[in-house]
Structures are given as structure tokens and as C-alpha cells.
Scaffold this active site. Structure first.
Site, mmCIF file in Angstrom:
data_model
loop_
_atom_site.group_PDB
_atom_site.id
_atom_site.type_symbol
_atom_site.label_atom_id
_atom_site.label_comp_id
_atom_site.label_asym_id
_atom_site.label_seq_id
_atom_site.Cartn_x
_atom_site.Cartn_y
_atom_site.Cartn_z
ATOM 1 N N GLU A 145 -8.057 -5.008 -0.054
ATOM 2 C CA GLU A 145 -7.994 -5.727 -1.497
ATOM 3 C C GLU A 145 -8.565 -7.290 -1.111
ATOM 4 O O GLU A 145 -8.904 -8.404 -1.720
ATOM 5 C CB GLU A 145 -7.239 -5.462 -2.926
ATOM 6 N N HIS A 153 0.826 -0.856 0.173
ATOM 7 C CA HIS A 153 -0.257 0.054 0.229
ATOM 8 C C HIS A 153 0.905 1.350 0.286
ATOM 9 O O HIS A 153 2.288 1.369 0.423
ATOM 10 C CB HIS A 153 -0.868 -0.078 1.403
HETATM 11 N N1 COA Z 1 4.280 -7.441 -4.898
HETATM 12 C C1 COA Z 1 5.214 -7.094 -5.191
HETATM 13 N N2 COA Z 1 6.092 -6.312 -5.008
HETATM 14 C C2 COA Z 1 5.529 -5.388 -4.103
HETATM 15 C C3 COA Z 1 4.021 -5.075 -4.484
HETATM 16 C C4 COA Z 1 3.432 -5.684 -4.549
HETATM 17 N N3 COA Z 1 1.934 -6.210 -3.968
HETATM 18 N N4 COA Z 1 3.738 -3.914 -4.044
HETATM 19 C C5 COA Z 1 4.611 -3.060 -3.754
HETATM 20 N N5 COA Z 1 5.698 -3.289 -4.458
HETATM 21 C C6 COA Z 1 7.522 -3.292 -4.781
HETATM 22 C C7 COA Z 1 7.520 -2.835 -5.197
HETATM 23 O O1 COA Z 1 8.080 -3.699 -6.813
HETATM 24 C C8 COA Z 1 8.519 -1.560 -5.816
HETATM 25 O O2 COA Z 1 10.442 -2.623 -5.683
HETATM 26 P P1 COA Z 1 11.518 -2.143 -5.746
HETATM 27 O O3 COA Z 1 11.646 -0.568 -5.052
HETATM 28 O O4 COA Z 1 12.330 -2.933 -6.089
HETATM 29 O O5 COA Z 1 10.830 -1.142 -7.441
HETATM 30 C C9 COA Z 1 8.846 -1.729 -4.248
HETATM 31 O O6 COA Z 1 8.006 -2.875 -3.512
HETATM 32 C C10 COA Z 1 7.917 -0.319 -3.423
HETATM 33 O O7 COA Z 1 6.902 -0.225 -4.074
HETATM 34 P P2 COA Z 1 6.071 1.273 -4.785
HETATM 35 O O8 COA Z 1 5.704 0.550 -6.440
HETATM 36 O O9 COA Z 1 7.567 2.099 -4.816
HETATM 37 O O10 COA Z 1 5.047 1.219 -3.974
HETATM 38 P P3 COA Z 1 3.614 2.804 -4.096
HETATM 39 O O11 COA Z 1 3.829 3.061 -2.643
HETATM 40 O O12 COA Z 1 4.006 3.401 -5.638
HETATM 41 O O13 COA Z 1 2.804 1.007 -4.982
HETATM 42 C C11 COA Z 1 0.693 -0.911 -4.859
HETATM 43 C C12 COA Z 1 1.418 0.767 -3.474
HETATM 44 C C13 COA Z 1 -0.680 -0.140 -4.577
HETATM 45 C C14 COA Z 1 0.356 0.191 -6.171
HETATM 46 C C15 COA Z 1 1.586 -1.333 -4.769
HETATM 47 O O14 COA Z 1 2.074 -2.171 -3.494
HETATM 48 C C16 COA Z 1 0.452 -2.227 -5.450
HETATM 49 O O15 COA Z 1 1.149 -2.436 -6.905
HETATM 50 N N6 COA Z 1 0.020 -4.031 -4.923
HETATM 51 C C17 COA Z 1 -0.099 -4.868 -5.852
HETATM 52 C C18 COA Z 1 -1.605 -3.841 -6.568
HETATM 53 C C19 COA Z 1 -2.866 -3.766 -5.053
HETATM 54 O O16 COA Z 1 -2.920 -4.832 -4.049
HETATM 55 N N7 COA Z 1 -3.712 -2.464 -5.605
HETATM 56 C C20 COA Z 1 -4.609 -2.448 -3.911
HETATM 57 C C21 COA Z 1 -4.398 -1.034 -3.295
HETATM 58 S S1 COA Z 1 -5.674 -1.197 -2.125
#
Ligand code: COA
Length: 378
Positions: free
Chosen positions: A305, A247
Site C-alpha cells: 500500500e 504485514h
Molecule cells: N504501525 C505500528 N505498529 C504496527 C504496525 C504498523 N503499521 N503493524 C504492526 N504493528 C505492531 C502492532 O501494534 C503489534 O504491536 P504489539 O505487539 O505491541 O501489540 C505488532 O506490531 C504486531 O502486530 P499485529 O497486529 O499482530 O500484526 P498483524 O499481522 O495482525 O497485522 C497488519 C498486519 C497489516 C494489519 C498491520 O501491520 C497493520 O495494521 N498495518 C497498517 C495497515 C496497512 O498498511 N494495511 C495494509 C496491509 S497490506
């Protein structure tokens, strides 16, 4: 490098405060969510969707008045179905409700918009499986009637209570992407329907509201607790994200995951068995472990989710309807933010830092800057 701001680039706007709000607070460090002045743990299971709407929309008549307005709104939205053309024929339910809401006109009241989102979601669900939409029953609570319109039959009280707990839990959540989209549109002086159309578009994305369907797909692909670790490792090795994990704000487990898990347990105690709860818990443990190994400095836990998928499945909703149910609940928050933005907000217009090509400097001796100035004026 020239830019229209000297501030450093914040590409995901992390931590940038764009509004003061009385609607909800997300404390990502402690895992606390306050909606309309109450902790989400206290709300889900005791308050109805109507109660929360009354708090968010500051309705004087309270939940009774919201219940009546939502009932009336559902009836009116249903009457509009014949005028929607082929909007409900879309393959994706989110495309369908976005197109259907876009048919509404102008500045409708929050209850009319929230009711319409629910009716259009239920109608799409029926139409896409070859059935006729079912007319609403304005005398019922919102959650119970939504479930009835989707399933085509009267539903058990405990199932309606499960959906009610879900709608309450997702009703609002700070400055999330879809709410921000709604506020940006509102900030230009545009109408509430346009703002909600933008919000639905933002919610559709898999990084926001599109995750619960894929979460259920993942649970089914894994199939058994013993397979969880290897499946998760293979997924991460392939560079894919684990849906339902991680998140932007929470650095601990999303409090809504626990609230929804408890809603599933309540259903189980009432005799509605969840086929996937035990497996989901095993997968969550495996995913947390694998993500901890890969990202020791970035806590990644279950988000809302993850257990949305299990709860909505236990209630008997098809997975293709999960994101639309999110929209049905979040419509409460969108409408509240639209009103708050209108009352207190300014035009939202952030800056960018230009890194593209630049024209040659104009010849200062000629004094002819006409062409460049005309371009900038647009
Ligand atoms: N699975 C695998 N790796 C994940 C991850 C996940 N669900 N969520 C974050 N990461 C990793 C990223 O790949 C990133 O790795 P890196 O630094 O090596 O590139 C690191 O954690 C940080 O991720 P980042 O993209 O900066 O986090 P964010 O704050 O932008 O993303 C979400 C938040 C929710 C978009 C992300 O956690 C995600 O894509 N989750 C899956 C989709 C989901 O469940 N969405 C519903 C949200 S309520």
C-alpha cells in the site's frame, strides 16, 4: 472448558493452511511472490493484466481472448448502469462498487465480473465529482480503458502502462482476507457474484485494502523529509499504526513495494514526474527505524500500500479511488479462487471455543432434554 475442537485457538488463523492453490505463493521469509507461475518482479512491466488473467483463469485463447471478454464485459456493465438505482450515489467508493456488483445476477464468468468492478469504480469516480460516466471502449486494453473512463480523456500510453503494472502486481496474493472471504462464500455452494460482494466488503477495511488513501494523507501531513521522524514518533506514541507498514506474512520488505517503486521510476524516466517519491522514501526510512526500535523482534517494513499510494497518485488518480483500483486488480484473483474453490474445495467451516455462560446441567433423572436439544439443532 468444552469446545468443538481441542486445537488451540488461532484467532487470526496465522499459518493455518486452508487450501491448496495453483494461483499464487507468498513467501514471507524471503519476500517472494509468485503469481500464476511467474515472479511478480518479472510480471509487472512485461505482462499485461490480460496476460495475468489468462494465466489465473486458465483461458485457452490466452490474453487476446481475455482482452476481448473484458472489453465485452465493460460494455455490458456500462449498459447496466441505469438499473443500479442509487448504488453509485454512495459517499464511499467501496460501498458504491459493493452495492453495484450486488445488482449483478448469479454465476457470471470471471471476465464479466472483473469488467463490472472496473466500470462501476470508474462510473462512481465520475458521478461523485458531478460528471457523467464515460462509456467504455472495448478495443482498448483493460488498464488503458479504466484510466480513460476515470479521467474522461484518452490517456498517455505510459500512464496506462503504470496502471497495468499496478493491476498485475495486486492481481493475486495467496489467502489474503478478501480472497478467503470469497472462498468461504463459494464453499457454501453460493454464486460468484455473492462471493465477490463479500470480498469487496473485506477489502474495504483499513487493515487490508483501505490503507493507500491514508498513506497519501500521511505523506501530505508530513510534508518534508525533515519532519518524518517526529511525525512518525508522535503517531506511534498516540497508539496509532503507520499505514503502509507491516504485514501479516512478510518478515522482509513486501516485494510488491519494490515492484511499484520501479513502476514509478519508469514513469519518471518517461517524463511523468512523481511529486511524492523522494518524500515517501524518506518517510519509509523513518518509519522502519521507529518501528524497529519499538518492535525489535517483529520486522515491520513497507507493504504494497505504501508505494501504491505514490504510484496511483503519479498516474493522476484521485486518492478516493485507490481502494477501488485495488479491487479492480484483485478481482482477477478473486474470480480465479472462486473457480478453484468450486473445483477442489470443501465447505469451509472452522470451529470456535465457547467461553460464554452455560445453562445449569439438565436434571438427568427427569430425562427431559427436549428444550436443550431443540436449541442445539439450530
Ligand atoms: N504501525 C505500528 N505498529 C504496527 C504496525 C504498523 N503499521 N503493524 C504492526 N504493528 C505492531 C502492532 O501494534 C503489534 O504491536 P504489539 O505487539 O505491541 O501489540 C505488532 O506490531 C504486531 O502486530 P499485529 O497486529 O499482530 O500484526 P498483524 O499481522 O495482525 O497485522 C497488519 C498486519 C497489516 C494489519 C498491520 O501491520 C497493520 O495494521 N498495518 C497498517 C495497515 C496497512 O498498511 N494495511 C495494509 C496491509 S497490506
Amino acid at each position: 472448558m468444552e469446545q468443538d475442537t481441542k486445537a488451540p485457538t488461532a484467532s487470526g488463523l496465522d499459518g493455518i493452511v486452508v487450501a491448496e492453490t495453483k494461483l499464487s505463493e507468498v513467501d514471507g521469509e524471503r519476500g517472494r511472490l509468485i503469481i500464476g507461475g511467474s515472479d511478480v518482479e518479472r510480471l509487472a512491466g512485461s505482462a499485461s493484466f490480460e496476460d495475468v488473467c489468462a494465466a489465473l483463469w486458465q483461458v485457452r485463447g490466452g490474453a487476446d481472448s481475455v482482452r476481448a471478454a473484458l472489453g465485452e464485459g465493460r460494455v455490458k456493465a456500462f449498459e447496466r448502469l441505469p438499473a443500479l438505482g442509487d448504488a453509485l450515489g454512495a459517499e464511499s467508493g467501496m460501498d458504491a462498487i459493493r452495492a453495484a456488483v450486488a445488482h449483478l445476477r448469479g454465476d457470471l464468468e470471471p471476465a464479466a465480473i472483473a469488467a463490472a468492478v472496473a466500470v462501476f469504480a470508474a462510473a462512481w469516480s465520475r458521478v461523485s465529482s458531478g460528471e457523467s460516466p464515460l462509456a467504455p471502449d472495448a478495443s482498448l486494453g483493460h488498464a488503458e480503458d479504466v484510466l480513460r473512463m476515470v479521467r474522461g480523456v484518452a490517456v498517455a500510453k505510459e500512464l496506462a502502462a503504470g496502471l497495468d503494472a499496478y493491476l498485475v502486481t495486486v492481481s493475486d496474493h495467496g489467502m489474503n482476507a478478501s480472497t478467503f472471504a470469497a472462498r468461504v462464500v463459494t464453499s457454501t455452494g453460493s454464486d460468484a457474484v455473492s462471493a465477490v460482494v463479500a470480498a469487496i466488503g473485506a477489502l474495504k477495511g483499513p487493515l487490508h485494502g483501505g490503507a493507500p488513501g491514508p498513506v497519501l494523507d500521511m505523506i501530505d501531513s508530513i510534508g518534508a523529509p525533515d519532519h518524518a521522524e517526529a511525525w512518525i514518533e508522535a503517531e506511534l506514541a498516540a497508539g496509532r499504526r503507520i499505514m503502509g507498514m507491516g504485514h501479516r506474512i512478510y518478515r522482509v520488505r513486501d516485494p510488491r513495494a519494490a515492484v511499484l517503486e520501479r513502476a514509478i521510476e519508469r514513469l519518471e524516466r518517461a517524463g511523468v514526474s512523481s511529486r511524492r517519491l523522494a518524500l515517501a522514501r524518506a518517510i519509509e526510512r523513518a518509519a522502519e527505524g521507529a518501528l524497529r526500535k519499538r518492535h525489535p523482534d517483529r520486522p515491520l517494513h513497507a507493504n504494497v500500500e505504501f508505494y501504491t499510494a505514490v504510484l496511483l497518485d503519479t498516474i493522476g488518480l484521485p486518492r478516493r479511488l485507490f481502494s477501488q483500483m485495488f479491487a479492480v486488480g484483485r478481482a482477477a484473483g478473486w474470480c480465479a479462487h472462486i473457480e478453484e474453490q468450486r473445483a477442489h474445495g470443501r465447505l469451509i467451516r472452522p470451529a470456535s471455543s465457547y467461553i460464554g455462560a452455560r445453562p445449569a446441567e439438565p436434571d438427568s433423572r427427569s430425562g427431559d432434554h427436549t428444550a436443550q436439544n431443540a436449541y442445539q439443532a439450530t
